[in-house]
Write a protein that holds these residues in place. Structure first.
Motif, short mmCIF file in Angstrom:
data_model
loop_
_atom_site.label_atom_id
_atom_site.label_comp_id
_atom_site.label_asym_id
_atom_site.label_seq_id
_atom_site.Cartn_x
_atom_site.Cartn_y
_atom_site.Cartn_z
N GLN A 118 3.59 9.55 -5.66
CA GLN A 118 4.15 10.85 -5.29
C GLN A 118 5.39 11.17 -6.11
O GLN A 118 5.59 12.30 -6.55
N LEU A 119 6.24 10.16 -6.32
CA LEU A 119 7.46 10.38 -7.09
C LEU A 119 7.14 10.70 -8.55
O LEU A 119 7.80 11.52 -9.18
N GLU A 120 6.14 10.03 -9.10
CA GLU A 120 5.80 10.26 -10.50
C GLU A 120 5.13 11.62 -10.71
O GLU A 120 5.33 12.28 -11.73
N LEU A 145 8.95 13.01 -2.26
CA LEU A 145 8.39 12.17 -1.21
C LEU A 145 7.89 12.97 -0.02
O LEU A 145 7.19 12.43 0.84
N GLY A 146 8.28 14.26 0.05
CA GLY A 146 7.81 15.10 1.15
C GLY A 146 8.91 15.60 2.07
O GLY A 146 8.62 16.29 3.05
N ASN A 169 13.58 5.32 -8.48
CA ASN A 169 12.35 5.67 -7.78
C ASN A 169 11.73 4.46 -7.10
O ASN A 169 11.24 4.56 -5.96
N ARG A 170 11.74 3.34 -7.77
CA ARG A 170 11.17 2.13 -7.18
C ARG A 170 11.93 1.71 -5.93
O ARG A 170 11.33 1.31 -4.93
N ILE A 207 0.83 -1.20 0.00
CA ILE A 207 0.00 0.00 0.00
C ILE A 207 0.87 1.25 0.00
O ILE A 207 0.67 2.18 -0.81
N LEU A 208 1.87 1.29 0.89
CA LEU A 208 2.74 2.47 0.97
C LEU A 208 3.58 2.63 -0.29
O LEU A 208 3.81 3.74 -0.76
N PHE A 209 4.06 1.51 -0.83
CA PHE A 209 4.86 1.58 -2.05
C PHE A 209 4.07 2.23 -3.18
O PHE A 209 4.58 3.08 -3.92
#
Length: 620
Positions: free
Chosen positions: A472-474, A509-510, A559-560, A464-466
Motif C-alpha cells: 500500500q505504501l509503495e 495506509l488508509g 516505510n518499513r 502477512i500484514l507487513f
C-alpha cells in the motif's frame, strides 16, 4: 618560536557557541530563560522555517538600559551573579553570561528593549559577533530579540540541522519545559504565520492540560510533601496511562527543568507491580530545595543537577509517590457502625406463633412428566433419531399435499458409480490436504513426512500484514474505511509537526486525518483492516514514535518501520483461538509470501521438528 596564542573573541565565541547553541531550540531555551528572569508575564515566539531564518522572542519584562543592552552581548557579562559564592545561591535561570554572546557569534541579531522608567528604547545590531551599531527608538516595555540566519557563518553546523518538522518539534518541547515550570506566564508560539501554541496563565494542572490533553488532565494524581530537606508538589498519572514510548516525564527543581536518572528510579520503584513491564509512567514532579544544597553548574545546558544527601531525598520522593498511588488504588469499604446495635435473631418457621404458621408460604415443588415427548407417537414411535423427521414427513404428506409430496420425496437423484467418484474427488480437492491443530493459542501445528511443523500465529500474521502495508505504501493504494462519526483525537503539540511529516505515508495506509488546530485531529477514515478497532489513538501515537525515531532515515526505511508497527499492532494476539478455516487461510496467505520464515524484525515464524528429533524424545 612561540606557538601559543590567544584566540580572537569572535573565534572564542564561535567555539563557545558550539556548546551553548546546538540548534534553534537552544536559542529558544536561552531567550525564554532571560524572559523569565526579567519577570515577564507574556512571551511571544515567532519562527520562520523552524528557526533557520528567524527566531523572534518578545516579552513584557523589565527591559534593559542602553548600557546594559550593549554589555549583555559580551562574554561572561551577566546581572545574575557577581562572585563565585553566588553560584550556590542561584535563584535565576541564567548566570554564566555566555548565551547572548554565543548566539550573536553565529547569527544576525537585533535587540529592541526599553525599561518602564525610560521614555525611549534602544536598538542594537550584531552580526557574526561583530557590533554593527545602535540607535534610539520607540518601542514597548520589555525585550524583542530577532535572531536571523542561524549558523550562516558556520555552514557545517547548519548542514547538520534536521528537517523543519524535527527542529520545530524540538522547539515545542523546549517551550513546553519552560511553560510547565512557569504556569503563571502566558506563551504564544507562531511558526510560518500558523499558531502552534497559545497558553494562558494559570495553575500547574491547567498548564499540563493545555499542553497535552484532557485525558492526561483527568488522570493526574496530586503528590505533595513539605519538610526541611525537600518540598515536593506536582502530579503523577494513573497506572493505566503508562506508555512504552513517549512517556511524559518532567522533573523540575526550583522551577528549573532537569534530568535525573536516580530520582526517576524512585518513581519507577513506586509504580512497581502497577504497570506492565516495559512501560513508563507519566509524571510532573516539582522539587523545591535550598539553592545551596544543589549544584547546577555541571553541564552547558544546565539540565544535570547534583543534590546533597541524594539517598534521603530519593526515599522521600518514593514514599510520597507511593502514598499518592495508594490513595488512588485504595477501595473504600462500607463500614456500618455496629457497636451498639442489638442482636436480631433470624426467624424460623418453628419459632413462629401458631396463627402465623398456618399462613406461612410453603416451598414450591415443581412437577413434570419425564416420559413426555411431543414428537413421538404413543402407539408406534421408537427411539430412532429419524423418528421426528419421518413423523413430520408423513403428517405433511397425508394432510397438506397428499398427491404431490410423495412424488417429491421419491425423486431422490441417483448417480452412477462414475459420477459418485467424480463428486468425491471434487469434494476432496476442495478440502485442504493438510490438517492443522492449534497449540496453547500460540502455535499452528501440522505433520508431514519430514516431521512436525510449527507456525507462530502472531508472527505469521505480522509477516502477512507487513507485506500488505508495504504494498500500500509503495503503490499509495491504501483502502480506507470511512467514519460515519469522525473520531477526534488529541496530539501533544510537540508531536503535531512529526505527525504532519508522515501525513503522506499515513494516507497511503488508509488514514484520513484533518487538522483542526490546537493539537486536535479529526479521523475521517481509517485503514480497512482497522474497522471496528478501538486502539486508534494508541496506533497514531506509535506511528509518531516511529517517525520520531526514524528522523534520520527516509524513503523505504521509514516505510518499513511504519508498516511493521501497523502490522504488530493489528496482528492477532497470543491466546486467540482460531477455527480450522482461519488456520487454513492464515497458513495459505503466509506461504504465498516470498520469504516467510522470519518477521521483518528478525523473529522466527516457522520451526520444524524432524522425525529423528521426535524419536529422541521417546527413546532417550
Amino acid at each position: 618560536m612561540d606557538i601559543v596564542r590567544l584566540l580572537p573573541d569572535t573565534v572564542a565565541n564561535q567555539i563557545a557557541a558550539g556548546e551553548v547553541v546546538q540548534r534553534p531550540s537552544s536559542v529558544i531555551k536561552e531567550l525564554l530563560e532571560n524572559s523569565i528572569d526579567a519577570h515577564a508575564t507574556e512571551v511571544q515566539i515567532v519562527l520562520r522555517e523552524a528557526g533557520r531564518e528567524l527566531v523572534q522572542v518578545i516579552d513584557n519584562g523589565i527591559g534593559m538600559s542602553p548600557v546594559d543592552a550593549r554589555m549583555a552581548f559580551e562574554r561572561h557579562a551577566t546581572s545574575k551573579i557577581s562572585s563565585a559564592a553566588d553560584l550556590f545561591e542561584l535563584r535565576t535561570m541564567g548566570f554564566r553570561g555566555e548565551a547572548l554572546a554565543s548566539i550573536a557569534a553565529v547569527a544576525e541579531v537585533e535587540l529592541r528593549t526599553r525599561r518602564p522608567e525610560d521614555e525611549t528604547g534602544i536598538c542594537i545590531r550584531i552580526n557574526g559577533g561583530n557590533f554593527q551599531g545602535q540607535e534610539i527608538i520607540s518601542c514597548p516595555v520589555g525585550a524583542n530579540f530577532q535572531i536571523r540566519n542561524l549558523f550562516y557563518n558556520v555552514p557545517a553546523r547548519r548542514k547538520f540541522l534536521k528537517s523543519n518538522q524535527t527542529e520545530l518539534s524540538n522547539i515545542i518541547s523546549e517551550v513546553q519545559r519552560v511553560a510547565l515550570a512557569n504556569p503563571q506566564v502566558g506563551f504564544t508560539l507562531i511558526h510560518n504565520d500558523v499558531l502552534q501554541l497559545q497558553l494562558t496563565p494559570g495553575g500547574k494542572k491547567q498548564r499540563i492540560t493545555q499542553l497535552f490533553s484532557k485525558t492526561i488532565g483527568k488522570s493526574l494524581l496530586p503528590v505533595g510533601i513539605d519538610n526541611e530537606l525537600l518540598s515536593i508538589e506536582g502530579f503523577v498519572c494513573q497506572p493505566d496511562t503508562a506508555r512504552k514510548k513517549g512517556a511524559l516525564q518532567y522533573f523540575f527543581v526550583n522551577d528549573r527543568f532537569m534530568k535525573h536518572p536516580y530520582f526517576h528510579k524512585a518513581i519507577m520503584e513506586s509504580y512497581q507491580d502497577l504497570i506492565p513491564e516495559g512501560t513508563q509512567p507519566n509524571y510532573f514532579i516539582y522539587l523545591n530545595v535550598n539553592p545551596g544544597s544543589i549544584d547546577v553548574n555541571i553541564h552547558p545546558t544546565k539540565t544535570e543537577i547534583k543534590f546533597e544527601n541524594e539517598p534521603a531525598r530519593w526515599h522521600i520522593l518514593m514514599a510520597t509517590v507511593r502514598e499518592a498511588l495508594g490513595k488512588y488504588n485504595e477501595i473504600p469499604a462500607i463500614d456500618f457502625d455496629t457497636a451498639d446495635m442489638p442482636d436480631i435473631p433470624v426467624a424460623s418457621v418453628d419459632s413462629m406463633p401458631t396463627y402465623l404458621k398456618s399462613s406461612a408460604p410453603a416451598e414450591p415443588k415443581p412437577s413434570f412428566d419425564t416420559s413426555y415427548n411431543p414428537f413421538r407417537s404413543m402407539s408406534s414411535r421408537n427411539n430412532s433419531p429419524f423418528d421426528t423427521f419421518e413423523f413430520m414427513k408423513s403428517t405433511y404428506a397425508e394432510e397438506v399435499l397428499p398427491s404431490k409430496m410423495s412424488s417429491v420425496i421419491d425423486t431422490t437423484p441417483v448417480h452412477t458409480q462414475q459420477e459418485e467418484e467424480m463428486f468425491t474427488a471434487a469434494d476432496n480437492a476442495a478440502r485442504p490436504s493438510v490438517r492443522y491443530t492449534q497449540i496453547a493459542g500460540r502455535y499452528i501445528a501440522s505433520s508431514d513426512r519430514s516431521g512436525l511443523q510449527l507456525i507462530d500465529q502472531h508472527s505469521a500474521h505480522i509477516c502477512i500484514l507487513f507485506s500488505r502495508y508495504m504494498s500500500q505504501l509503495e503503490k499509495h493504494q491504501g483502502m480506507s474505511q470511512q467514519e460515519l462519526f469522525p473520531e477526534i483525537i488529541e496530539i501533544a503539540p510537540a508531536d503535531v509537526p512529526v505527525l504532519e511529516s508522515i501525513s503522506d505515508e499515513l494516507s497511503a495506509l488508509g488514514f484520513e486525518l484533518d487538522n483542526l488546530g490546537g493539537g486536535s485531529f479529526a479521523v475521517n477514515g481509517r485503514p480497512a483492516t482497522m474497522a471496528g478497532s478501538n486502539n486508534l489513538v494508541q496506533l497514531i501515537n506509535q506511528m509518531i514514535d516511529v517517525a520520531r525515531d526514524q528522523v534520520h532515515k527516509v524513503g523505504d526505511q521509514l516505510n518499513r518501520q511504519l508498516a511493521l508497527k501497523m502490522a504488530q499492532i493489528q496482528s492477532i494476539n497470543y491466546g486467540k483461538n482460531l477455527t480450522e478455516e482461519e488456520m487454513n487461510q492464515l497458513v495459505e496467505n503466509l506461504q504465498e509470501l516470498p520469504d516467510y520464515h522470519h518477521t521483518p524484525d528478525g523473529k522466527k515464524v516457522v520451526a520444524t521438528v524432524s522425525v529423528k528429533d521426535l524419536d529422541k524424545l521417546f527413546n532417550s
